[in-house]
Write a protein that holds these residues in place. Sequence first.
Motif, mmCIF file in Angstrom:
data_model
loop_
_atom_site.group_PDB
_atom_site.id
_atom_site.type_symbol
_atom_site.label_atom_id
_atom_site.label_comp_id
_atom_site.label_asym_id
_atom_site.label_seq_id
_atom_site.Cartn_x
_atom_site.Cartn_y
_atom_site.Cartn_z
ATOM 1 N N LEU A 279 2.992 -4.975 0.003
ATOM 2 C CA LEU A 279 3.476 -3.595 0.013
ATOM 3 C C LEU A 279 4.951 -3.538 -0.367
ATOM 4 C CD1 LEU A 279 2.798 -0.588 0.765
ATOM 5 C CD2 LEU A 279 3.719 -1.128 3.031
ATOM 6 N N GLU A 280 5.740 -4.418 0.211
ATOM 7 C CA GLU A 280 7.175 -4.423 -0.060
ATOM 8 C C GLU A 280 7.487 -4.814 -1.504
ATOM 9 O OE1 GLU A 280 8.797 -5.438 4.456
ATOM 10 O OE2 GLU A 280 8.647 -7.041 2.980
ATOM 11 N N LEU A 281 6.590 -5.597 -2.113
ATOM 12 C CA LEU A 281 6.795 -6.041 -3.487
ATOM 13 C C LEU A 281 6.130 -5.125 -4.515
ATOM 14 C CD1 LEU A 281 6.318 -9.874 -2.934
ATOM 15 C CD2 LEU A 281 8.463 -8.716 -3.505
ATOM 16 N N GLY A 282 5.492 -4.056 -4.032
ATOM 17 C CA GLY A 282 4.848 -3.116 -4.942
ATOM 18 C C GLY A 282 3.555 -3.613 -5.547
ATOM 19 N N ARG A 283 2.899 -4.557 -4.882
ATOM 20 C CA ARG A 283 1.641 -5.105 -5.381
ATOM 21 C C ARG A 283 0.456 -4.362 -4.785
ATOM 22 N NH1 ARG A 283 3.287 -11.267 -3.793
ATOM 23 N NH2 ARG A 283 4.678 -11.743 -5.565
ATOM 24 N N PRO A 284 -0.719 -4.424 -5.442
ATOM 25 C CA PRO A 284 -1.930 -3.851 -4.845
ATOM 26 C C PRO A 284 -2.244 -4.535 -3.512
ATOM 27 C CG PRO A 284 -2.285 -4.355 -7.162
ATOM 28 C CD PRO A 284 -0.962 -4.963 -6.794
ATOM 29 N N LEU A 285 -2.774 -3.765 -2.577
ATOM 30 C CA LEU A 285 -3.066 -4.305 -1.254
ATOM 31 C C LEU A 285 -4.508 -4.810 -1.171
ATOM 32 C CD1 LEU A 285 -1.290 -1.739 1.106
ATOM 33 C CD2 LEU A 285 -0.343 -3.657 -0.200
ATOM 34 N N GLU A 286 -4.669 -5.862 -0.390
ATOM 35 C CA GLU A 286 -5.956 -6.538 -0.254
ATOM 36 C C GLU A 286 -6.811 -5.830 0.812
ATOM 37 O OE1 GLU A 286 -6.922 -11.343 -0.388
ATOM 38 O OE2 GLU A 286 -5.164 -10.596 0.662
ATOM 39 N N ILE A 287 -7.148 -4.592 0.562
ATOM 40 C CA ILE A 287 -7.803 -3.770 1.581
ATOM 41 C C ILE A 287 -9.315 -3.989 1.627
ATOM 42 C CG2 ILE A 287 -8.306 -1.398 2.299
ATOM 43 C CD1 ILE A 287 -5.567 -0.624 1.082
ATOM 44 N N ALA A 319 -1.502 2.852 0.826
ATOM 45 C CA ALA A 319 -1.533 2.165 -0.460
ATOM 46 C C ALA A 319 -1.463 3.143 -1.619
ATOM 47 C CB ALA A 319 -2.789 1.299 -0.551
ATOM 48 N N ALA A 320 -2.170 4.277 -1.492
ATOM 49 C CA ALA A 320 -2.167 5.262 -2.564
ATOM 50 C C ALA A 320 -0.771 5.859 -2.766
ATOM 51 C CB ALA A 320 -3.183 6.364 -2.253
ATOM 52 N N ILE A 321 -0.091 6.157 -1.667
ATOM 53 C CA ILE A 321 1.271 6.718 -1.769
ATOM 54 C C ILE A 321 2.241 5.695 -2.364
ATOM 55 C CG2 ILE A 321 3.228 7.533 -0.404
ATOM 56 C CD1 ILE A 321 1.128 8.892 1.444
ATOM 57 N N ALA A 322 2.069 4.436 -1.948
ATOM 58 C CA ALA A 322 2.923 3.379 -2.498
ATOM 59 C C ALA A 322 2.703 3.223 -4.000
ATOM 60 C CB ALA A 322 2.653 2.053 -1.775
ATOM 61 N N ALA A 323 1.452 3.320 -4.417
ATOM 62 C CA ALA A 323 1.146 3.188 -5.849
ATOM 63 C C ALA A 323 1.749 4.353 -6.637
ATOM 64 C CB ALA A 323 -0.372 3.129 -6.051
ATOM 65 N N GLN A 324 1.697 5.568 -6.074
ATOM 66 C CA GLN A 324 2.286 6.712 -6.749
ATOM 67 C C GLN A 324 3.796 6.573 -6.861
ATOM 68 O OE1 GLN A 324 0.999 10.053 -4.404
ATOM 69 N NE2 GLN A 324 -1.131 9.935 -5.093
ATOM 70 N N SER A 325 4.405 6.039 -5.816
ATOM 71 C CA SER A 325 5.870 5.910 -5.794
ATOM 72 C C SER A 325 6.369 4.885 -6.799
ATOM 73 C CB SER A 325 6.331 5.507 -4.388
ATOM 74 O OG SER A 325 5.949 6.467 -3.436
ATOM 75 N N SER A 326 5.497 3.919 -7.115
ATOM 76 C CA SER A 326 5.935 2.851 -8.032
ATOM 77 C C SER A 326 5.769 3.215 -9.492
ATOM 78 C CB SER A 326 5.143 1.562 -7.736
ATOM 79 O OG SER A 326 3.767 1.754 -8.026
ATOM 80 N N ARG A 327 5.148 4.364 -9.776
ATOM 81 C CA ARG A 327 4.936 4.764 -11.175
ATOM 82 C C ARG A 327 6.218 5.302 -11.796
ATOM 83 N NH1 ARG A 327 -0.758 7.883 -9.971
ATOM 84 N NH2 ARG A 327 -1.990 6.012 -9.618
#
Length: 327
Positions: A279-287, A319-327
């Motif tokens: 999460l801290e590195l902006g990678r996909p999470l192993e959910i 995870a979805a919010i983190a992915a949006q923030s990294s775009r």
Amino acid sequence: MKICIFGAGAIGGLVGAKLALKGDAEVSLIARGPHLEAMRKNGLILREAETETTVKVAATSDAKELGPQDYVFLALKAHSIPGILDSLKPLIGPDTAVVTGQNGVPWWYFYKQSGAYENQRIEAVDPGGCIWDMIGPERAIGCVVHPAAEIEAPGIIRHVEGDRLPLGEPSGEKTERVSRLAEILVACGIRAPVRPQIRSEIWVKLWGNLSFNPISALTGATLEQICADEAVRAVARAMMVEAQAIAEALGIKFAIDVDKRIAGAAAVGAHKTSMLQDLELGRPLEIDALVTAVQELGRLTQKPTPTIDTVLALIRQRAAIAAQSSR
């Protein structure tokens, strides 16, 4: 003997380096980007305690350069496997064994599992059965990854701790191929016991990953902090109890109880879980392999998973919010 490490990141790099150092097998690593370029230029550097060793390795991004292997060690995270199936094909010959070094519920879980669920496929980790159909469960050798390692810089692997990679056939048999692989790993300094019940080993590790990983990603807490907080520890324990009921319905017997498993996690100390690090590195999470698959098995066995359901909903949104923030 030809062994390919597909995904030469922290764990893949560690295993590949140790195999290559021993020199008893023809070892190749598949990687990409700066990590690949550094290995090609400088070799793979392995740091352990106070020692540093440079290993010359055959590294490539193209499996077609390597051809069929005796063993392919999949060292990618579970959610990456569907995307590399076409790239994997050149490595697969008639007798190739595929070692699955992923956390969580493996895609082959119900292969050779006698009973009502034999050959059941798990959608959360194998959407549409694509992995089952392409690799074939008969090739799979189960592997539980206990060592901790990290990529300090491109081409440099730091071995933090641990040297155990239990192996097992889905059938529970001690076949020639799994025995031979264990001998190769032991010869290069990795403890690789062959387990007749590899699924039990998988569940003991999954027990902690299922609970501590998403909780840590949601809270930012280390294992020590999660276990020290009575209320948060209770959430993790509830998830583990739900998972235990599912596993036992599938015939699993746990060698330790849930509180000892939590105490073991607490003893690790101020450690960030892999999901929090991702999460801290902006990678996909192993959910899906760690949490969604357990929920799916709960539905299959008709065991309730209220706490798992709640935490899964929260970590999916995180995870979805983190992915949006990294775009």
